[in-house]
Scaffold this active site. Structure first.
Site, PDB file in Angstrom:
ATOM      1  N   GLY A  46     -10.500  -2.951 -52.051  1.00  0.00           N
ATOM      2  CA  GLY A  46      -9.369  -3.598 -51.842  1.00  0.00           C
ATOM      3  C   GLY A  46      -9.050  -4.266 -53.092  1.00  0.00           C
ATOM      4  O   GLY A  46      -9.070  -3.778 -54.018  1.00  0.00           O
ATOM      5  N   GLU A  47      -8.560  -5.664 -52.929  1.00  0.00           N
ATOM      6  CA  GLU A  47      -8.213  -6.480 -54.212  1.00  0.00           C
ATOM      7  C   GLU A  47      -9.123  -7.349 -54.504  1.00  0.00           C
ATOM      8  O   GLU A  47      -9.625  -8.396 -53.798  1.00  0.00           O
ATOM      9  CB  GLU A  47      -6.841  -7.152 -53.929  1.00  0.00           C
ATOM     10  CG  GLU A  47      -5.646  -6.426 -54.322  1.00  0.00           C
ATOM     11  CD  GLU A  47      -5.752  -5.650 -55.836  1.00  0.00           C
ATOM     12  OE1 GLU A  47      -5.458  -4.484 -55.945  1.00  0.00           O
ATOM     13  OE2 GLU A  47      -6.070  -6.382 -56.819  1.00  0.00           O
ATOM     14  N   SER A  48      -9.916  -7.222 -55.602  1.00  0.00           N
ATOM     15  CA  SER A  48     -11.158  -8.211 -55.901  1.00  0.00           C
ATOM     16  C   SER A  48     -10.849  -9.589 -56.067  1.00  0.00           C
ATOM     17  O   SER A  48     -11.732 -10.375 -55.579  1.00  0.00           O
ATOM     18  CB  SER A  48     -11.836  -7.415 -57.151  1.00  0.00           C
ATOM     19  OG  SER A  48     -11.076  -7.530 -58.354  1.00  0.00           O
ATOM     20  N   CYS A  75     -15.190   0.473 -55.545  1.00  0.00           N
ATOM     21  CA  CYS A  75     -14.142   0.234 -56.318  1.00  0.00           C
ATOM     22  C   CYS A  75     -14.261  -1.450 -56.465  1.00  0.00           C
ATOM     23  O   CYS A  75     -14.920  -1.999 -57.159  1.00  0.00           O
ATOM     24  CB  CYS A  75     -12.799   0.439 -55.558  1.00  0.00           C
ATOM     25  SG  CYS A  75     -11.185   0.351 -56.595  1.00  0.00           S
ATOM     26  N   ARG A  95     -11.559  -4.132 -64.650  1.00  0.00           N
ATOM     27  CA  ARG A  95     -10.608  -3.907 -63.751  1.00  0.00           C
ATOM     28  C   ARG A  95      -9.470  -3.139 -64.064  1.00  0.00           C
ATOM     29  O   ARG A  95      -8.867  -3.206 -65.297  1.00  0.00           O
ATOM     30  CB  ARG A  95     -10.207  -5.199 -62.980  1.00  0.00           C
ATOM     31  CG  ARG A  95     -11.027  -6.102 -62.399  1.00  0.00           C
ATOM     32  CD  ARG A  95     -10.470  -7.247 -61.794  1.00  0.00           C
ATOM     33  NE  ARG A  95      -9.178  -6.879 -60.837  1.00  0.00           N
ATOM     34  CZ  ARG A  95      -8.325  -7.691 -60.601  1.00  0.00           C
ATOM     35  NH1 ARG A  95      -7.896  -8.704 -61.400  1.00  0.00           N
ATOM     36  NH2 ARG A  95      -7.276  -7.197 -59.889  1.00  0.00           N
ATOM     37  N   ILE A 123      -8.361   5.036 -57.324  1.00  0.00           N
ATOM     38  CA  ILE A 123      -6.819   4.103 -57.043  1.00  0.00           C
ATOM     39  C   ILE A 123      -6.960   2.879 -57.925  1.00  0.00           C
ATOM     40  O   ILE A 123      -7.856   2.027 -57.676  1.00  0.00           O
ATOM     41  CB  ILE A 123      -6.912   3.720 -55.640  1.00  0.00           C
ATOM     42  CG1 ILE A 123      -7.116   4.694 -54.452  1.00  0.00           C
ATOM     43  CG2 ILE A 123      -5.512   3.037 -55.315  1.00  0.00           C
ATOM     44  CD1 ILE A 123      -6.148   5.701 -54.350  1.00  0.00           C
ATOM     45  N   ARG A 124      -6.183   2.678 -58.897  1.00  0.00           N
ATOM     46  CA  ARG A 124      -6.011   1.627 -59.926  1.00  0.00           C
ATOM     47  C   ARG A 124      -7.630   1.108 -60.120  1.00  0.00           C
ATOM     48  O   ARG A 124      -8.001   0.172 -59.998  1.00  0.00           O
ATOM     49  CB  ARG A 124      -5.444   0.315 -59.420  1.00  0.00           C
ATOM     50  CG  ARG A 124      -3.852   0.561 -59.350  1.00  0.00           C
ATOM     51  CD  ARG A 124      -3.116  -0.305 -58.461  1.00  0.00           C
ATOM     52  NE  ARG A 124      -3.609  -1.765 -58.770  1.00  0.00           N
ATOM     53  CZ  ARG A 124      -3.097  -2.541 -59.552  1.00  0.00           C
ATOM     54  NH1 ARG A 124      -1.931  -2.597 -60.463  1.00  0.00           N
ATOM     55  NH2 ARG A 124      -3.759  -3.845 -59.679  1.00  0.00           N
ATOM     56  N   HIS A 159     -13.414   6.172 -54.181  1.00  0.00           N
ATOM     57  CA  HIS A 159     -13.308   5.894 -52.881  1.00  0.00           C
ATOM     58  C   HIS A 159     -14.020   6.877 -52.039  1.00  0.00           C
ATOM     59  O   HIS A 159     -13.157   7.567 -51.316  1.00  0.00           O
ATOM     60  CB  HIS A 159     -12.028   5.602 -52.354  1.00  0.00           C
ATOM     61  CG  HIS A 159     -11.564   4.165 -53.029  1.00  0.00           C
ATOM     62  ND1 HIS A 159     -11.776   3.045 -52.490  1.00  0.00           N
ATOM     63  CD2 HIS A 159     -10.605   4.114 -53.862  1.00  0.00           C
ATOM     64  CE1 HIS A 159     -11.043   1.914 -53.145  1.00  0.00           C
ATOM     65  NE2 HIS A 159     -10.587   2.622 -54.026  1.00  0.00           N
ATOM     66  N   GLU A 161     -14.870   6.996 -49.057  1.00  0.00           N
ATOM     67  CA  GLU A 161     -14.353   6.486 -47.816  1.00  0.00           C
ATOM     68  C   GLU A 161     -13.118   7.308 -47.557  1.00  0.00           C
ATOM     69  O   GLU A 161     -12.534   7.258 -46.287  1.00  0.00           O
ATOM     70  CB  GLU A 161     -14.592   5.226 -47.441  1.00  0.00           C
ATOM     71  CG  GLU A 161     -13.297   4.395 -47.941  1.00  0.00           C
ATOM     72  CD  GLU A 161     -13.608   3.930 -49.444  1.00  0.00           C
ATOM     73  OE1 GLU A 161     -14.369   4.247 -50.089  1.00  0.00           O
ATOM     74  OE2 GLU A 161     -12.723   3.064 -49.774  1.00  0.00           O
TER      75      GLU A 161
END
Lengths: 212, 294
Positions: A46-48, A75, A95, A123-124, A159, A161
């Site tokens: 997600g977004e940390s 991530c 990050r 992903i990023r 990821h 998942e």
């Protein structure tokens, strides 16, 4: 076996779905009291920055620090667990270190002690800059660690998942079973911990090798 | 070998944004406020939809300088809008390395028949829809994320609700059809039969589905989440309100705790004035943005 998935934001549903496929009881965690009675915890992607803000707001950062069971972080979940955030693992993570979304990629990863490659979706993605002496590297990409373990913590910069390959989650559930056994030697097998959903099971692909 | 721009990588970023709020910003300062409030991404724009609506004229892609300034200010993903069908604006945005392109009806369309061929790009696209057929057509063109449209720049949630119900209701209806009825239904939806069959089988779109347009309060955001959205875009609703930082934080919290009425009550209090807004029902048909897209 009851596994919490931090659900303040991010792709918690995919983690929960994968855990359920492996026979675990997955529950969403948005508040500290929901950590009670869990055998393990997953901190998803997600977004940390969003994670940290929402966790602090409800005291979830402290509650996760005090949580004593195994934790899997992917991530953003890896970032949240590093030295500069919750300090669960002796690693330092940068990050978005592979670049912006146009540089996001997938690649086959070589797993320690496992001949079959694992597809990594980045992903990023964060990059592990520093690794303490007690941290084991379970998978690398181009010589850099991307899957690591220290004690009861497993973290991935990719990821697992987002693919159908369950090996990382299987390894995590194995850790949960080991912890449950050592914490409670006279207790029988943890409920639902057989890892054999529906009683039948595909032949095991040589699971992650962990140097004990 | 590393593979870039696969559908799994494109859709994967949208997966990471789920349960979050994507905020429209027009300056670096607004982007900073959005990031601090817990936004999962920002949408870099020249003007927010309420101003586009008020000022009129042709609305285009934002100035690259502005996009770069916002990219340098925040570490969360930065999205930007291209006009419908304007594939050169999209090429420019890709070269700027924006994280997502919104092929958006809020800007003035550049093509009255064709959308951008999104398969040609490494950068992922999000597209709007008012119904299931429109969503599936965008997916057939390569969109990696869908947002149901509302009526942007009004602060009126009614059209967002209408379109969410149309899309999610449409999906449920597909699930009730016999297999041999899906061919004819694909014709009705003007969408590829393979996508129609996939949705009928899985009961959802194959990509993350946010909602947008008219969200002005924490309760609006939670309503969208309870109706089935994976997350929300907030356009004018934050920076056209009297206290953007407080409202932004409240909308973020409401999106996480969207089923918890006690949390929603607490975050809804003391926010100052919401954007004054326009009733979407009072707009003339030619002033509607949501009808753009084919």
């Amino acid at each position: 076996m009851k596994i919490g998935v931090l659900a303040v934001q991010g792709n918690f549903r995919e983690h929960a779905a994968m855990l359920r496929r492996l026979g675990a009881n997955a529950v969403e965690v948005r508040k500290p009291e929901q950590l009670q009675g869990l055998d393990g915890l997953v901190i998803p992607g997600g977004e940390s920055t969003t994670f940290m803000r929402l966790m602090r707001l409800y005291g979830l950062d402290e509650a996760v620090r005090e949580f004593t069971g195994p934790v899997l972080g992917t991530c953003a979940g890896m970032i949240v667990l590093d030295r500069r955030h919750l300090g669960a693992l002796d690693i330092e993570v940068d990050r978005n270190a592979y670049g912006r979304q146009v540089a996001s990629f997938e690649a086959d990863l070589a797993l320690d002690g496992d001949g079959e490659p694992l597809r990594g979706v980045f992903i990023r993605a964060p990059r592990v800059r520093e690794v303490g002496p007690d941290v084991e590297v379970l998978a690398e990409l181009d010589g850099e660690p991307v899957l690591l373990r220290e004690g009861r913590f497993i973290v991935a910069s990719f990821h697992p998942e987002l693919t159908d390959d369950t090996r990382v989650h299987e390894r995590f559930l194995e850790l949960v079973r080991e912890e449950a056994r050592s914490a409670c030697p006279h207790r029988g097998p943890v409920e639902g911990a057989s890892g054999e959903p529906g009683g039948s099971r595909a032949p095991r692909r040589g699971g992650l090798h962990v140097r004990a | 070998m590393a593979e870039l721009g696969t559908m799994r990588v494109k859709g994967g970023l949208a997966e990471m944004l789920k349960g979050g709020v994507i905020m429209d910003v027009t300056t670096a300062e607004q982007a900073r406020i959005a990031e601090e409030a817990g936004a999962v991404a920002v949408m870099a724009l020249e003007r927010v939809p309420a101003d586009i609506r008020a000022e009129g004229g042709v609305a285009r892609m934002a100035d690259p300088d502005k996009i770069r300034e916002i990219q340098e200010t925040v570490t969360i993903p930065v999205m930007a809008k291209a006009r419908i069908g304007h594939f050169v604006e999209a090429q420019i945005l890709e070269s700027l390395e924006v994280d997502y392109i919104d092929e958006s009806e809020v800007l003035t369309p550049a093509d009255t028949a064709n959308h951008i061929d999104k398969w040609k790009f490494t950068v992922p696209f999000v597209c709007g829809c008012t119904n299931l057929g429109e969503a599936l057509r965008r997916l057939s063109e390569g969109a990696a994320m869908i947002r149901t449209k509302g009526e942007a720049g009004t602060g009126d949630i009614v059209n967002a609700v209408t379109h969410m119900r149309a899309v999610f209701g449409g999906i449920r209806r597909l699930g009730s059809l016999r297999e041999d009825e899906l061919y004819s239904e694909a014709k009705n939806l003007q969408a590829p039969v393979e996508l129609v069959q996939w949705v009928a089988e899985h009961g959802r779109l194959p990509v993350v589905t946010f909602t947008a347009g008219g969200i002005a309060t924490p309760a609006d955001a939670a309503l969208c989440m309870q109706l089935g959205a994976d997350g929300v875009f907030v356009g004018s609703g934050i920076f056209k309100s009297s206290d953007p930082s407080t409202r932004a934080k409240a909308i973020v919290e409401a999106t996480t705790h969207y089923r918890d009425a006690e949390v929603l009550a607490r975050v809804s209090q003391g926010l100052g004035d919401a954007m004054s807004g326009l009733s979407a029902a009072a707009l003339a048909p030619e002033d509607l943005l949501e009808t753009r897209g084919w």
